[in-house]
Design a protein around this motif. Structure first.
Motif, short mmCIF file in Angstrom:
data_model
loop_
_atom_site.label_atom_id
_atom_site.label_comp_id
_atom_site.label_asym_id
_atom_site.label_seq_id
_atom_site.Cartn_x
_atom_site.Cartn_y
_atom_site.Cartn_z
N GLY A 78 18.21 -43.64 -21.07
CA GLY A 78 18.58 -42.21 -20.94
C GLY A 78 17.37 -41.34 -20.63
N SER A 103 16.21 -40.17 -17.81
CA SER A 103 16.18 -39.25 -16.66
C SER A 103 16.45 -37.82 -17.08
CB SER A 103 17.20 -39.69 -15.60
OG SER A 103 18.52 -39.53 -16.08
N ILE A 123 17.15 -35.76 -23.99
CA ILE A 123 16.38 -36.29 -25.11
C ILE A 123 15.50 -37.47 -24.70
CG2 ILE A 123 16.64 -37.44 -27.34
CD1 ILE A 123 19.09 -35.54 -27.81
N ARG A 172 20.43 -44.36 -14.47
CA ARG A 172 21.01 -44.69 -13.16
C ARG A 172 20.28 -43.97 -12.03
NH1 ARG A 172 26.83 -42.88 -15.02
NH2 ARG A 172 25.37 -41.35 -15.86
N ARG A 173 19.81 -42.74 -12.29
CA ARG A 173 19.21 -41.95 -11.22
C ARG A 173 17.71 -42.19 -11.15
NH1 ARG A 173 21.78 -36.36 -13.06
NH2 ARG A 173 21.56 -37.43 -15.05
N ASP A 199 22.71 -49.28 -14.58
CA ASP A 199 23.94 -48.67 -15.08
C ASP A 199 24.36 -49.47 -16.30
OD1 ASP A 199 26.44 -47.76 -15.70
OD2 ASP A 199 27.16 -47.70 -13.62
N LEU A 200 24.25 -48.86 -17.45
CA LEU A 200 24.51 -49.59 -18.69
C LEU A 200 25.97 -49.97 -18.87
CD1 LEU A 200 22.02 -47.65 -21.02
CD2 LEU A 200 21.77 -49.99 -20.14
N GLY A 226 23.29 -41.53 -23.09
CA GLY A 226 24.57 -40.99 -23.54
C GLY A 226 25.36 -40.58 -22.32
N LYS A 249 28.75 -43.08 -33.05
CA LYS A 249 27.56 -42.70 -33.83
C LYS A 249 27.69 -43.26 -35.25
CE LYS A 249 26.52 -40.00 -30.32
NZ LYS A 249 25.78 -40.52 -29.20
N ILE A 260 20.29 -29.93 -29.02
CA ILE A 260 19.03 -30.04 -28.30
C ILE A 260 19.31 -29.73 -26.83
CG2 ILE A 260 17.16 -31.62 -27.67
CD1 ILE A 260 17.24 -31.21 -30.69
N SER A 313 19.73 -30.07 -23.22
CA SER A 313 19.77 -31.27 -22.38
C SER A 313 20.78 -31.04 -21.26
CB SER A 313 20.20 -32.49 -23.22
OG SER A 313 21.57 -32.38 -23.53
N GLN A 324 23.49 -32.61 -20.68
CA GLN A 324 24.83 -32.66 -21.26
C GLN A 324 25.22 -31.33 -21.92
OE1 GLN A 324 26.69 -35.80 -24.50
NE2 GLN A 324 24.74 -36.17 -23.63
#
Ligand SMILES: NC(=O)c1ccc[n+]([C@@H]2O[C@H](COP(=O)([O-])OP(=O)(O)OC[C@H]3O[C@@H](n4cnc5c(N)ncnc54)[C@H](OP(=O)(O)O)[C@@H]3O)[C@@H](O)[C@H]2O)c1
Length: 256
Positions: free
Chosen positions: A14, A16, A19, A39-40, A65-66, A94, A163, A192, A194, A196
Motif C-alpha cells: 500500500g 503508493s 499510510i 498496483r500503480r 495486485d494483491l 487497503g 481488522k 489519517i 489519505s 481513501q
C-alpha cells in the motif's frame, strides 16, 4: 534515544498512497532499504524520486495486485531477490476508492463483496506474513506491523471484520514467534489523511469531523503514523508484541 533502523530491509504494501506511503517516507529517511508495493508502479516510481531527492534511501518499487492468486509469495520472492532478505513487513494495503465498498455498507451487501474486503485486509496480509516469517525466525529478528483500524464500529461496514480478524489472529501468532525475536503489532489509525479518506469525505466534512470527534482537533498525517511504525520496527521495540496501538489524536473513546 535513537532507532537503529539503518540497513534494515522492509516490504511496505500500500506504499503508493496514504499510510503506506507515509511509512515509506519515514523509513527511507532512517536508512531502511524498502520494497514499496502497490498496483500503480508509476506513482511508486515518481514518489521514489522525491524521497531520494530529500536524502532518503532508494526503494525498489514492485507492481503487484494483491487480489491475484499467488501475489503474496510473488511479492516475497521479489523482495528477497532485491534486498537479500526481509527484516520488516508493513501491511498497509487497503481498498482505495472502491465503488463496491461504500462508506456505509448496506444491509443486503453481496456476500462476495464482504469476502473481497476480508481477502485483501486479512487473507493476503496473513499469507504475506507467513511468507516472511521463516527467514525472520531463522535470523532471530523480525518485525511485522499491520495497519488495521479501530475496534469501535459506529455503523455496518465491510472494513470492520477483517481488522478484528487481524487483531485476534496476530495475538495468537505473537506468542508463537516471540521466542525467535520476531514481534507482530497492529497500528490502529483514527482518521489519517489519505487517498481513501479524501475520496470519501469532502474537505468541509473532514474539518468538521476533526473539530467535533478528534480531541486533538484535526486529522493525522501518514508520517505521524509512520513514526510509530519506525519505532515498532526497530530493535529498541523488542519488548512490544501482540499489541494494538492507536494513532488517532485521542479519537478512541474507551479506555480498554
Ligand atoms: N486513513 C485512515 O484514516 C484509516 C482509518 C482506518 C483504517 N485505515 C486502514 O489503513 C490501511 C491504509 O489505508 P489508507 O487510508 O492509507 O488507504 P489509501 O490511501 O487508499 O491507500 C491504499 C493503498 O493500498 C493499495 N492497494 C489497494 N488495493 C490493492 C491491491 N489490490 N493490490 C495492491 N495494493 C493495493 C493502494 O495502491 P494501488 O491503488 O496503487 O494499488 C494504496 O497504496 C487500510 O487497510 C485502511 O482500511 C485507514
Amino acid at each position: 534515544m535513537r532507532v537503529s533502523l539503518a540497513g534494515k530491509r522492509a516490504i511496505i504494501t500500500g506504499a503508493s498512497q496514504g499510510i503506506g506511503r507515509g511509512v515509506f517516507e519515514v523509513f527511507a529517511q532512517l536508512g531502511v532499504r524498502c520494497v514499496t508495493a502497490a498496483r500503480r508502479k508509476n506513482i511508486l516510481e515518481e514518489h521514489s524520486k522525491e524521497v531520494i531527492a530529500m536524502g532518503g534511501i532508494a526503494p525498489v518499487p514492485i507492481e503487484v495486485d494483491l487480489f491475484e492468486a499467488g501475489a503474496a509469495s510473488y511479492l516475497f520472492e521479489q523482495a528477497q531477490g532485491a534486498l537479500g532478505g526481509v527484516d520488516i513487513l508493513v501491511n498497509a494495503a487497503g481498498r482505495s476508492k472502491a465503488p463496491d465498498a461504500p462508506r456505509q455498507t448496506p444491509f443486503h451487501h453481496p456476500s462476495e463483496l464482504w469476502e473481497k474486503e476480508l481477502h485483501l485486509n486479512y487473507v493476503v496480509l496473513r499469507e504475506l506474513t507467513f511468507a516472511v516469517l521463516p527467514s525472520m525466525q531463522a535470523r532471530k529478528f523480525g518485525r511485522v506491523i499491520n495497519v488495521t483500524g479501530k475496534s469501535e464500529p459506529e455503523k455496518l461496514s465491510t472494513a470492520n471484520p477483517p481488522k478484528a480478524a487481524v487483531h485476534a489472529w496476530s495475538k495468537g501468532l505473537s506468542r508463537s514467534i516471540a521466542p525467535d525475536g520476531v514481534t507482530i503489532n497492529q497500528i490502529s489509525p483514527g482518521k489519517i489523511v489519505s487517498e481513501q479518506i479524501l475520496a470519501n469525505y469532502s474537505a468541509q466534512e473532514l474539518e468538521a469531523y476533526g473539530k467535533k470527534d478528534i480531541p486533538l482537533g484535526r486529522l493525522g498525517t501518514p508520517q505521524e503514523l509512520g513514526y510509530l511504525a519506525a519505532f515498532l520496527a526497530s530493535p529498541e521495540a523488542g519488548y512490544i508484541t501482540g499489541a494494538v496501538i492507536p494513532v488517532d489524536g485521542g479519537m478512541k473513546r474507551y479506555a480498554f
